[in-house]
Motif scaffolding. Structure first.
Motif, short mmCIF file in Angstrom:
data_model
loop_
_atom_site.label_atom_id
_atom_site.label_comp_id
_atom_site.label_asym_id
_atom_site.label_seq_id
_atom_site.Cartn_x
_atom_site.Cartn_y
_atom_site.Cartn_z
N LEU A 274 20.37 -14.78 34.87
CA LEU A 274 19.62 -15.66 33.96
C LEU A 274 18.37 -16.23 34.63
O LEU A 274 18.36 -16.58 35.80
N LYS A 275 17.30 -16.33 33.83
CA LYS A 275 16.07 -16.97 34.27
C LYS A 275 16.09 -18.43 33.78
O LYS A 275 16.87 -18.76 32.87
N PRO A 276 15.26 -19.28 34.36
CA PRO A 276 15.25 -20.69 33.92
C PRO A 276 15.06 -20.85 32.42
O PRO A 276 15.68 -21.71 31.79
N GLU A 277 14.22 -19.98 31.83
CA GLU A 277 14.00 -20.09 30.37
C GLU A 277 15.26 -19.71 29.59
O GLU A 277 15.49 -20.20 28.48
N ASP A 278 16.09 -18.82 30.17
CA ASP A 278 17.35 -18.46 29.51
C ASP A 278 18.31 -19.65 29.51
O ASP A 278 19.00 -19.92 28.52
N VAL A 279 18.36 -20.36 30.65
CA VAL A 279 19.24 -21.53 30.75
C VAL A 279 18.79 -22.60 29.75
O VAL A 279 19.60 -23.23 29.06
N LYS A 280 17.47 -22.77 29.65
CA LYS A 280 16.94 -23.76 28.69
C LYS A 280 17.31 -23.37 27.25
O LYS A 280 17.71 -24.22 26.45
N ALA A 281 17.19 -22.07 26.94
CA ALA A 281 17.56 -21.61 25.60
C ALA A 281 19.05 -21.80 25.34
O ALA A 281 19.46 -22.12 24.22
N MET A 282 19.86 -21.63 26.38
CA MET A 282 21.29 -21.84 26.24
C MET A 282 21.60 -23.32 26.00
O MET A 282 22.46 -23.68 25.18
N GLU A 283 20.89 -24.20 26.69
CA GLU A 283 21.06 -25.64 26.48
C GLU A 283 20.71 -26.02 25.05
O GLU A 283 21.38 -26.86 24.42
N GLU A 284 19.65 -25.40 24.51
CA GLU A 284 19.26 -25.70 23.13
C GLU A 284 20.35 -25.25 22.15
O GLU A 284 20.62 -25.92 21.15
N ARG A 285 20.99 -24.13 22.45
CA ARG A 285 22.09 -23.67 21.59
C ARG A 285 23.26 -24.65 21.63
O ARG A 285 23.92 -24.90 20.62
N ILE A 286 23.54 -25.18 22.82
CA ILE A 286 24.63 -26.16 22.96
C ILE A 286 24.31 -27.42 22.15
O ILE A 286 25.17 -27.96 21.45
N ASP A 287 23.06 -27.88 22.23
CA ASP A 287 22.66 -29.07 21.47
C ASP A 287 22.85 -28.83 19.96
O ASP A 287 23.33 -29.71 19.23
N LYS A 288 22.45 -27.65 19.51
CA LYS A 288 22.59 -27.35 18.07
C LYS A 288 24.06 -27.30 17.67
O LYS A 288 24.43 -27.72 16.57
N GLN A 289 24.89 -26.77 18.56
CA GLN A 289 26.33 -26.71 18.25
C GLN A 289 26.92 -28.11 18.14
O GLN A 289 27.71 -28.39 17.24
#
Length: 301
Positions: A274-289
Motif C-alpha cells: 500500500l502507498k500512503p494514498e491507499d491508506v488514506k482512501a481506506m480511512e475514508e472508506r472506514i469513515d463512510k462505513q
C-alpha cells in the motif's frame, strides 16, 4: 451477560479435542470454541467445504464433540433448514448452527443462504470471515477488502467488499450482528441472544488468518483487536427492530479515539504494497462505513 467466572469455568473443557489439523494460530478454532462455550456444547452443526471441515481430521475420527454434518459448498443453509424442520417434528428444540466461511457464504452459498433467510427458518448462521478462500490457496472472496493481496489479486483487490451482514439485514430477519474473536464475551452474549429468538439469525464473525494475511502465527487475536480499535471492524447488533453499536466499539464512534489504521495494516503482509494514498482512501472508506452504521442505528432505534 456472560461473566469472567463463567468463562473460567470452561477453561479446561475440551469442546474441540487436541491434535487437530488446524494451522498454528487458527482463528476458526478460537471462534468455534467460543461458540461451543456459548451453547455449552449443545448444538447440531452444519459445515460446508472449507478450513473448518479440515480441522477435525479425517473420518471416522473427529475433533468436534457435537453432532456435525459436512456438506457440499453451496448447500449448508438448505441442509440446516431441512434438519431443523425434522428436529422440530420430533420435538427436539435445540439450536441448529451453520458455521461457514466467507466463500461459502458471500459467494458460492449465497443463493441457499438468501432462501433460508427469506423463509425465516429457525437457524443460527455464523459466517466466520477470514476474508479469502484460505483452504484452497488464498484466492479473493466477495468479502476480501479493497487493495488486499491474494493469489488472484497480486497487485491488490480492485473490487469493494460485499457487506453481507447488511444484505442479511435487508432480508428482514429478526437478528443480525457482527462479532470478533478478540471480544469473546460480546460474541458469546450475541450467540445466546440469537438462539433465544425463533427464526433466522445471522452473525458475521471476524477471524484474521495468519497464513492468508501473511502475518505471524501469534498475531491472530492482536489483528482482530486492532481491527476494532482502529474502527476498521465495527461491532453492532440488530435485535428485532433495534440496531445498536456494541460496547467494545462504542468508544470508536469518536474518530479521535481510534488507533491509527497503520497499526492494523503494518502487521499484515497482504497490505505491504500500500502507498500512503491507499491508506488514506481506506480511512475514508472506514469513515463512510461508520456514517452508514450510525445512520442505521438512528433509523432502527
Amino acid at each position: 451477560m456472560v461473566t469472567m467466572t463463567e468463562l473460567h469455568r470452561y477453561g479446561r473443557t475440551k469442546f474441540i479435542m487436541p491434535g487437530t489439523a488446524a494451522c498454528p494460530g487458527c482463528p476458526l478454532q478460537v471462534g468455534m470454541r467460543q461458540l461451543a462455550m456459548a451453547l455449552d456444547g449443545k448444538m447440531v452443526m452444519v459445515i460446508p467445504a472449507g478450513c473448518s471441515s479440515v480441522i477435525p481430521g479425517t473420518a471416522p475420527n473427529t475433533a468436534y464433540t457435537w453432532p456435525t454434518l459436512h456438506v457440499p459448498f453451496a448447500s449448508s443453509p438448505a441442509v440446516a433448514s431441512g434438519l431443523v424442520r425434522a428436529l422440530r417434528q420430533r420435538g427436539v428444540d435445540g439450536p441448529v448452527v451453520v458455521w461457514a466461511g466467507d466463500g461459502g457464504t458471500a459467494d458460492i452459498g449465497f443463493a441457499t443462504l438468501s432462501g433460508a433467510a427469506y423463509r425465516n427458518d429457525d437457524v443460527l448462521y455464523i459466517m466466520a470471515d477470514n476474508e479469502a478462500y484460505m483452504n484452497t490457496g488464498i484466492q479473493a472472496s466477495g468479502t476480501t477488502p479493497w487493495m488486499a493481496w491474494t493469489t488472484t489479486s497480486p497487485s491488490g483487490k480492485t473490487e469493494e467488499r460485499k457487506e453481507v451482514d447488511l444484505i442479511m439485514l435487508m432480508h428482514k430477519i429478526p437478528y443480525v450482528a457482527t462479532a470478533s474473536i478478540a471480544f469473546p464475551m460480546d460474541f458469546i452474549d450475541k450467540v445466546r441472544r440469537a438462539v433465544s429468538i425463533r427464526g433466522f439469525k445471522f452473525i458475521h464473525l471476524h477471524t484474521p488468518c495468519p497464513p492468508g494475511w501473511k502475518m505471524d502465527d501469534s498475531y491472530t487475536i492482536r489483528a482482530a483487536r486492532l481491527a476494532v480499535e482502529t474502527g476498521a471492524w465495527i461491532l453492532w447488533e440488530y435485535n428485532q427492530g433495534r440496531l445498536t453499536i456494541s460496547p467494545p466499539s462504542i468508544p470508536y464512534k469518536d474518530k479521535s479515539r481510534r488507533r491509527p489504521l497503520e497499526e492494523y495494516l503494518k502487521i499484515q503482509g497482504r497490505f505491504a504494497h500500500l502507498k500512503p494514498e491507499d491508506v488514506k482512501a481506506m480511512e475514508e472508506r472506514i469513515d463512510k462505513q461508520w456514517d452508514l452504521i450510525l445512520k442505521l442505528a438512528e433509523i432502527f432505534k
